[in-house]
Motif scaffolding. Structure first.
Motif, PDB file in Angstrom:
ATOM      1  N   ASN A 230       0.760  -1.398   0.065  1.00  0.00           N
ATOM      2  CA  ASN A 230      -0.106   0.122  -0.110  1.00  0.00           C
ATOM      3  C   ASN A 230       0.855   1.526   0.530  1.00  0.00           C
ATOM      4  O   ASN A 230       0.507   2.493   0.335  1.00  0.00           O
ATOM      5  CB  ASN A 230      -0.987  -0.253   1.018  1.00  0.00           C
ATOM      6  CG  ASN A 230      -1.851  -1.359   1.160  1.00  0.00           C
ATOM      7  OD1 ASN A 230      -1.972  -1.627  -0.054  1.00  0.00           O
ATOM      8  ND2 ASN A 230      -1.897  -1.882   2.223  1.00  0.00           N
ATOM      9  N   LEU A 231       1.941   1.190  -0.624  1.00  0.00           N
ATOM     10  CA  LEU A 231       2.799   2.189  -1.185  1.00  0.00           C
ATOM     11  C   LEU A 231       1.831   3.360  -1.293  1.00  0.00           C
ATOM     12  O   LEU A 231       1.586   3.825  -2.360  1.00  0.00           O
ATOM     13  CB  LEU A 231       3.992   1.726  -1.368  1.00  0.00           C
ATOM     14  CG  LEU A 231       5.303   1.582  -1.066  1.00  0.00           C
ATOM     15  CD1 LEU A 231       6.030   1.756  -2.188  1.00  0.00           C
ATOM     16  CD2 LEU A 231       5.673   2.165   0.662  1.00  0.00           C
ATOM     17  N   THR A 232       2.227   4.566  -0.577  1.00  0.00           N
ATOM     18  CA  THR A 232       1.297   5.779  -0.976  1.00  0.00           C
ATOM     19  C   THR A 232       2.139   6.738  -0.738  1.00  0.00           C
ATOM     20  O   THR A 232       2.551   7.433   0.167  1.00  0.00           O
ATOM     21  CB  THR A 232       0.070   5.963  -0.849  1.00  0.00           C
ATOM     22  OG1 THR A 232      -0.952   5.100  -0.669  1.00  0.00           O
ATOM     23  CG2 THR A 232      -0.933   7.364  -1.070  1.00  0.00           C
ATOM     24  N   LYS A 233       2.313   7.902  -1.889  1.00  0.00           N
ATOM     25  CA  LYS A 233       2.757   8.867  -2.263  1.00  0.00           C
ATOM     26  C   LYS A 233       2.383  10.504  -3.110  1.00  0.00           C
ATOM     27  O   LYS A 233       1.912   9.871  -3.638  1.00  0.00           O
ATOM     28  CB  LYS A 233       4.657   9.022  -2.389  1.00  0.00           C
ATOM     29  CG  LYS A 233       5.228   9.759  -2.545  1.00  0.00           C
ATOM     30  CD  LYS A 233       5.952  10.562  -0.947  1.00  0.00           C
ATOM     31  CE  LYS A 233       6.717  11.664  -1.453  1.00  0.00           C
ATOM     32  NZ  LYS A 233       7.046  12.552  -0.251  1.00  0.00           N
ATOM     33  N   SER A 234       1.777  11.572  -2.826  1.00  0.00           N
ATOM     34  CA  SER A 234       1.382  12.608  -3.375  1.00  0.00           C
ATOM     35  C   SER A 234       2.174  14.031  -3.191  1.00  0.00           C
ATOM     36  O   SER A 234       2.989  14.529  -2.596  1.00  0.00           O
ATOM     37  CB  SER A 234       0.027  13.212  -1.992  1.00  0.00           C
ATOM     38  OG  SER A 234      -0.375  12.132  -1.842  1.00  0.00           O
ATOM     39  N   PHE A 235       2.264  14.135  -4.029  1.00  0.00           N
ATOM     40  CA  PHE A 235       3.019  15.580  -4.664  1.00  0.00           C
ATOM     41  C   PHE A 235       2.033  17.240  -4.759  1.00  0.00           C
ATOM     42  O   PHE A 235       1.049  16.859  -5.556  1.00  0.00           O
ATOM     43  CB  PHE A 235       3.612  15.648  -5.260  1.00  0.00           C
ATOM     44  CG  PHE A 235       5.169  15.328  -5.060  1.00  0.00           C
ATOM     45  CD1 PHE A 235       5.742  14.954  -4.507  1.00  0.00           C
ATOM     46  CD2 PHE A 235       5.491  13.646  -6.045  1.00  0.00           C
ATOM     47  CE1 PHE A 235       7.107  14.258  -4.084  1.00  0.00           C
ATOM     48  CE2 PHE A 235       6.560  12.562  -5.896  1.00  0.00           C
ATOM     49  CZ  PHE A 235       7.128  13.117  -5.110  1.00  0.00           C
ATOM     50  N   ASP A 236       1.883  17.972  -3.872  1.00  0.00           N
ATOM     51  CA  ASP A 236       0.556  18.943  -3.455  1.00  0.00           C
ATOM     52  C   ASP A 236      -0.280  18.412  -3.436  1.00  0.00           C
ATOM     53  O   ASP A 236      -1.380  18.594  -4.503  1.00  0.00           O
ATOM     54  CB  ASP A 236       1.420  20.002  -4.648  1.00  0.00           C
ATOM     55  CG  ASP A 236       2.556  20.881  -4.518  1.00  0.00           C
ATOM     56  OD1 ASP A 236       3.512  20.497  -3.093  1.00  0.00           O
ATOM     57  OD2 ASP A 236       3.565  20.590  -5.745  1.00  0.00           O
ATOM     58  N   GLY A 237      -0.866  17.556  -2.770  1.00  0.00           N
ATOM     59  CA  GLY A 237      -2.361  16.739  -2.631  1.00  0.00           C
ATOM     60  C   GLY A 237      -2.545  16.210  -4.474  1.00  0.00           C
ATOM     61  O   GLY A 237      -3.768  14.756  -4.713  1.00  0.00           O
TER      62      GLY A 237
END
Lengths: 581, 366
Positions: free
Chosen positions: B8-15
C-alpha cells in the motif's frame, strides 16, 4: 509468485540491516546544518537589526510611547539632513540615468573596437571605492587641480572647491552610480530580440525612431529598476557626502549619523537609530518600487537572436570614448598627479613630480597597519563567507523549507539597506559585553569582521546558490546511493560543483571589502584602521597628497585583483565579472 | 522468499497522488520493469525504493525487513543498493576510476580491493582502459556503462535503473538492453528498471509492473500481460491490444462462452457471467469467408510493410474500429467476415484492479 524465474542460489549470509530511523530524507545532519546557518544569520544579521529597531522605537524621555522617534523626527537637523539626502540622491539619479542609458545604447548599438576595455572603464566608477572617487574629483576640480591648472581653468586659489555643494555631491554620486543603470539597461537591451528591430527596419522606420519608439519602451522598466537601485545606493552613500558635504556644510543622513556618533558617542545611539530607520525605510521603498517595476511594467519578450550592433559610427565612437575618458580616466589621472606632488599647493610638472608621498605613506606605521587590517579583513570575510555560503546554498537549493527561505531573504537585508544602518546595528548589538563572555567586540577588529560578513555574504551566496540550483541534484543522490553521508557529499560532490561560483564571489568580496569605508568609519578604533578610514582621515586632516597616494595604492591593488580575476575568467561561471559579457 | 515487496505504498505531491496504494512482491533475482506513460508515478515509486523519497503511507520491505514505513525510513546511504540515473549523474570532476572508487572509499575498502573491483566492473561493462577518462570525454553509451559499472562495484543485491536508455539512440538502446540482460544473469542481483517503452520492458524483464495514474494495474510476466491482461487498460496498452464489449454467458474450466454480434464463441478467460471485455491483438484476427465470428466494414486502408493495414468497423457491436492486415486492396464499405483465433475475456466492471500481491499471476504455459 513466479519464483522459478530466478536462478536458485545459495543464500549468502545477510548482514542485519540497521534499524530504520525516523525521517530518512531530512537526516539529523541536515538539521544540524540548518541550526548552524540559523545561528550564524541570527548573530550577524537578525540580532543587530532587532537591536536597531528596539533602540529606534524606545519611549521618549518623558516615557511616551515612540517618544524618541517623534522627538528626532521633529528636529530641524533631521529635516535638513533628510532634505539633503533627497536632493543629492534625486539629482544624482537623474545624472546616473542619462549617462547610464546613453552609454548602454551606444555600446549596444554601435559597432566598437575594444568593447571589453570600454565596458571595464564604464564600470570603474562602481569598482573604485566612493572615497577614492570623491577624492579624485576633488583634486580634479579644486584650486590646485593639476589638470585644470595646466589648462588655466582651475578656480582661483583660496576659493572653495565648487564640488563642496549639493550639485557637486550629486555630480560625483551620479557618476559613481551610473554603472548600476548602465548594467540594468545593457542587460535589457541584450534581451531584445533582433527581429523586433528588423521588422521595423524592413517597413522603413529610421534608426533614431526605432531606438526611441521600439527599443526604449521595451527596456524602460529595466531603466526604471536600475535608476531606483542607483537611488538606494545614493541614499546609503557615505564616502562622497563625507568628503564633499562635511566641508561644504551639506548635511545628509549618513553624515549626520556619523557626526552625531563621533560627537556624542554611543549615548546618541537611540537618536541615530531613528535616522537609520528613516534611511532603511527610504531604501525599502525604492526597492519595493523596483520590484513592482520589474514585475508589473515589463512586457514578456519572446526569445530570439539578441540585438547585435550592426552599424559603425566613427563620430559616435569618438564621443563615447571622450565621455568615458571624462568620467573614468581624467579624475583618476588628477588623483595620480596629486599623489605625485611633493606637497599640497606645488604646481604639477615633470620636474616637480616625485614619489616622495608614496615613500612617506609606506613608511607610515598607521598606513601599513591599515593595509594589513584591510587585507586581513577582506580575506577572512571572503573565506568565512564561502564556508557559510556552501552549506547555506545546499539547503536553499536542495532542502528549501520555510525557515531556509526566510533566512535566505534575511541575509539580503544588510546588503540592500544602507551600510550606515548596518554599522549602527552592530554598535548596538556588540557594544555591550557579550553575554556569558563579558567581553565587548566594540573596539576590536572582530566587530568590523562581523559587520563585513553581514554585509557581503550575499556577494558569495547569490552566485553559489545560482550554481547549486542549476546543478543536477542526482549527482548528490548518486552519492547517497553509494553510501556517502552528508559531510562527504558536501565536500566531494556538492563543493566541486559550486567552487567556481564561490571563488568568483570571494573575489568580489575581497575587491569590495578591501576599500570599505561606510561600515569602517563607524566601527574602527585606534590600531584597527582600514584603508578607507585612512584615506578619509588623511584628507580630513588636510593632507590631501598623502590621501591621494594611499588611494592610488589601494586602487592599484584593486586593479591587480581585477586583472587576476580576468586572467582566471575562463574557470569562473559566466556573467560573474560584470565587465565581461 | 520475496526480496522486494511493497504494501500500500502511497506518495502525494501537492495533494496529487503520484503513487497510490501500490502493493507488489517480486522474488530475489528478478528483473522487474516498471512500465507506464510519463507521469504515471513509476519514477516516484523507484525513488521510494531507493530511499530518495519517503512514502506518505504504506511499507516497503527488503527481505521482509521494513526499510520504509510508519516507523521511519532507512536513508538511501544505508540501503546498500545500486542506481543508474536517467542523467547518469556521473560526477564531472572525477575520472571514470574516481567515479567508481568513490563509493568503495566510502565503504572503507582497502586500496588493493578497490583496484581489483574497478578493473572487474570495467571489464564487465567493456570499458577496460578508459579508467583515466573524464565523463565529458565519453560518448553517451560509454557514460551509461560507467554509471552501471559504478553501481555494480559495490555488489549490491538490488540495482535500480531510471529510464537508463532514454538518452541513447535506437541502435545503442538494443545493445544496452542485451548488456543489461547479460549483467543481470551474471550478477544474480535483483534489477528494477523504469521505462515508458513496453518493447524495452518486454525484452528484458522477468516481471513487468504496469502503472497508470499512480496505480499498479498489473504485475506479471511479459506473457501474462500480453495474453492474460487483468484490466481493460492493460489489454489496450500492451501490444496495441483491442477490446470488444461482450456478454459472458457461462464459464467453465478456464473457458468463457460469450455472445458477440449475435453469435456465440468460446474464449479463454475467467469472467463470471455478465458484461465482459473480449481482449485480443491484431494477430488474433484473420479474414474468414464466408462465415467468421463477426463481420465488419472496411473504413480505410494503407499499404504498409507489404500488406494492407485495414481499419474495420465491426457490425452489430458498439465499438470503435479494429485493425487487421489484409492481402488485397478493398473498396471502403466492403463487408468482410472475421475469425478470432485467440483472445482473453475479463469482467467489464474490472476498472479497479485488485491488490496484486494477493493475486498470483497465472503461470504461463511451458
Amino acid at each position: 509468485m513466479a519464483a522459478e524465474t530466478a536462478r536458485p542460489r545459495p543464500a549468502p549470509p545477510r548482514p542485519t540491516p540497521p534499524r530504520p530511523r525516523r525521517a530518512g530524507r531530512s537526516g539529523g545532519g541536515e538539521r544540524a546544518l540548518l541550526l548552524l546557518v540559523f545561528a550564524y544569520v541570527a548573530l550577524t544579521t537578525l540580532w543587530p537589526l532587532a537591536k536597531l529597531f528596539a533602540a529606534a522605537l524606545q519611549p521618549g524621555e518623558d516615557g511616551s510611547p515612540l517618544g524618541l522617534m517623534a522627538e528626532v523626527l521633529a528636529s530641524r537637523a533631521t529635516a535638513r539632513a533628510l532634505w539633503g539626502t533627497l536632493a543629492t540622491s534625486g539629482l544624482s539619479v537623474m545624472l546616473s540615468t542619462v549617462l547610464g542609458v546613453g552609454l548602454a545604447f551606444a555600446v549596444g548599438l554601435i559597432r566598437l573596437r575594444g568593447r571589453t576595455a570600454l565596458v571595464f572603464l564604464i564600470l570603474t566608477p562602481l569598482l573604485i571605492p566612493s572615497q577614492t572617487m570623491a577624492l579624485a574629483w576633488i583634486e580634479l576640480a579644486g584650486a590646485h587641480s593639476p589638470i585644470l591648472g595646466a589648462l588655466g581653468l582651475a578656480p582661483a586659489p583660496g576659493t572653495a572647491n565648487p564640488l563642496y555643494s549639493v550639485s557637486g555631491i550629486a555630480l560625483v554620486m551620479g557618476v559613481e552610480h551610473m554603472p548600476l543603470v548602465f548594467l540594468a539597461t545593457r542587460a535589457a537591451l541584450r534581451a531584445v530580440p533582433a527581429d523586433l528591430v528588423e521588422a521595423a527596419r524592413v517597413i522603413g522606420v529610421p534608426g533614431p525612431r526605432i531606438a526611441a519608439g521600439i527599443v526604449l519602451p521595451l527596456v524602460a522598466p529595466s531603466i526604471l529598476a536600475g535608476a531606483l537601485l542607483a537611488f538606494t545606493a545614493a541614499i546609503g552613500n557615505f564616502g562622497v557626502p563625507a568628503l564633499l558635504g562635511i566641508p561644504g556644510r551639506v548635511s545628509v543622513l549618513t553624515t549626520l549619523i556619523y557626526q552625531r556618533l563621533n560627537g556624542f558617542g554611543p549615548s546618541a545611539a537611540g537618536q541615530v537609530a531613528v535616522l537609520a530607520l528613516v534611511m532603511a525605510a527610504l531604501a525599502g521603498l525604492a526597492l519595493a518600487l523596483r520590484g513592482l517595476a520589474l514585475r508589473r511594467l515589463a512586457a514578456p519578450l519572446p526569445a530570439g537572436r539578441p540585438l547585435e550592433p550592426t552599424r559603425s559610427s566613427p563620430a559616435g565612437e569618438v564621443v563615447l570614448w571622450l565621455v568615458v575618458a571624462m568620467i573614468a580616466v581624467v579624475p583618476l589621472a588628477a588623483l595620480v598627479m596629486t599623489a605625485l606632488m611633493p606637497a599640497v599647493g606645488v604646481r604639477f610638472g615633470w620636474e616637480t613630480a616625485s614619489l616622495a608621498q608614496f615613500a612617506a605613506v609606506i613608511a607610515n606605521a598607521a598606513v601599513r597597519r591599515a593595509f594589513a587590517n584591510s587585507l586581513l579583513l577582506a580575506l577572512a570575510c571572503a573565506g568565512i563567507a564561502v564556508a557559510v555560503s556552501v552549506p547555506f546554498a545546499y539547503l536553499v537549493a536542495r532542502r528549501p523549507g520555510r525557515l531556509v527561505r526566510a533566512l535566505d531573504l534575511a541575509v539580503e537585508a544588510p546588503w540592500v539597506i544602507p551600510g550606515t544602518v548596518v554599522a549602527l546595528g552592530m554598535i548596538l548589538a556588540f557594544l555591550p559585553p557579550l553575554p556569558g563572555l563579558g567581553v565587548s567586540l566594540y573596539g576590536t577588529l572582530a566587530i568590523l569582521l562581523v559587520a563585513y560578513l553581514a554585509r557581503f555574504l550575499p556577494l558569495v551566496l547569490r552566485p553559489v546558490t545560482a550554481a547549486a540550483q542549476t546543478a543536477d541534484p542526482s549527482l548528490e543522490e548518486a552519492a547517497r546511493i553509494v553510501g556517502a553521508g552528508l559531510a562527504r557529499r558536501l565536500a566531494f560532490v556538492f563543493l566541486p560543483g559550486v567552487l567556481p561560483a564561490a571563488v568568483a564571489g570571494a573575489l568580489l568580496v575581497v575587491m569590495t571589502a578591501l576599500n570599505e569605508l561606510t561600515l569602517s568609519a563607524l566601527l574602527w578604533s585606534s590600531g584597527h584602521e582600514t584603508i578607507g578610514v585612512m584615506v578619509f582621515a588623511l584628507q580630513y586632516e588636510g593632507n590631501s597628497t598623502a590621501a591621494a597616494a594611499v588611494a592610488v595604492l589601494s586602487t592599484t591593488l584593486l586593479f591587480g585583483l581585477c586583472a587576476l580575476a580576468n586572467a582566471g575568467a575562463r574557470w569562473l561561471p559566466e556573467r560573474i565579472l560584470p565587465w565581461r559579457q | 522468499m520475496p526480496h522486494l515487496a511493497a504494501r500500500n505504498l502511497t506518495k502525494s505531491f501537492d495533494g496529487v497522488r503520484a503513487v497510490d496504494q501500490v502493493s507488489f512482491a517480486i522474488p530475489d533475482g528478478a528483473f522487474l520493469a516498471l512500465l507506464g506513460p510519463s507521469g504515471c508515478g513509476k519514477t516516484t515509486l523507484l525513488r521510494m525504493i531507493a530511499g530518495l523519497e519517503d512514502p506518505d503511507a504504506g511499507e516497503l520491505l527488503f527481505d521482509d525487513v521494513a526499510v520504509a514505513g510508519p516507523r521511519g525510513s532507512l536513508p538511501p546511504e544505508a540501503r546498500r543498493l545500486g542506481m543508474v540515473f536517467q542523467s547518469y549523474a556521473l560526477w564531472p570532476h572525477m575520472t571514470v576510476r574516481g567515479n567508481i572508487e568513490f563509493g568503495l572509499k566510502v565503504q572503507k575498502l582497502p586500496a588493493a580491493e578497490r583496484r581489483r573491483r574497478i578493473e572487474e566492473v570495467l571489464e564487465v561493462v567493456g570499458l577496460s582502459g578508459h579508467a583515466a577518462r573524464r565523463p565529458h570525454e565519453l560518448s553517451g553509451g560509454q557514460r551509461q556503462r560507467v554509471a552501471l559499472a559504478r553501481s555494480l562495484a559495490l555488489r549490491p543485491r538490488l540495482i535500480l535503473l531510471d529510464e537508463p536508455l532514454a538518452n541513447l539512440d535506437a541502435h545503442l538502446r538494443e545493445t544496452m538492453l542485451a548488456e543489461f540482460r547479460r549483467i543481470h544473469s551474471m550478477t544474480g542481483a535483483t534489477f528494477v528498471f523504469v521505462t515508458h517503452d513496453q518493447e524495452e520492458a518486454m525484452a528484458v524483464a522477468t516481471h513487468v509492473a504496469v502503472m497508470n495514474r499512480g496505480r499498479l494495474e498489473q504485475v506479471g510476466t511479459p506473457e501474462d500481460l500480453y495474453r492474460r491482461p487483468q484490466t481493460e487498460s492493460v489489454a489496450r496498452f500492451i501490444g496495441r491490444g483491442r477490446t470488444l464489449p461482450v456478454e459472458v454467458i457461462g464459464t467453465q474450466d478456464g473457458l468463457c462462452t460469450v455472445a458477440l454480434a449475435g453469435g456465440v464463441l468460446k474464449v479463454d478467460g475467467r469472467a463470471p457471467p455478465g458484461p465482459g471485455w473480449l481482449c485480443f491483438h491484431a494477430s488474433d484476427l484473420a479474414p474468414a469467408p464466408p462465415h467468421g465470428h463477426f463481420a465488419g466494414e472496411v473504413v480505410n486502408q494503407i499499404f504498409q510493410n507489404g500488406v494492407y493495414a485495414t481499419e474495420l468497423a465491426p457490425l452489430g457491436i458498439e465499438a470503435e474500429t479494429i485493425g487487421l492486415a489484409l492481402p488485397d486492396r478493398l473498396a471502403p464499405g466492403t463487408r468482410i467476415e472475421v475469425r478470432l483465433s485467440g483472445g482473453w475475456v475479463i469482467p467489464r466492471e474490472a476498472a479497479v484492479s485488485p491488490a496484486f500481491a494477493a493475486v498470483p499471476p497465472v503461470r504461463s504455459p511451458a
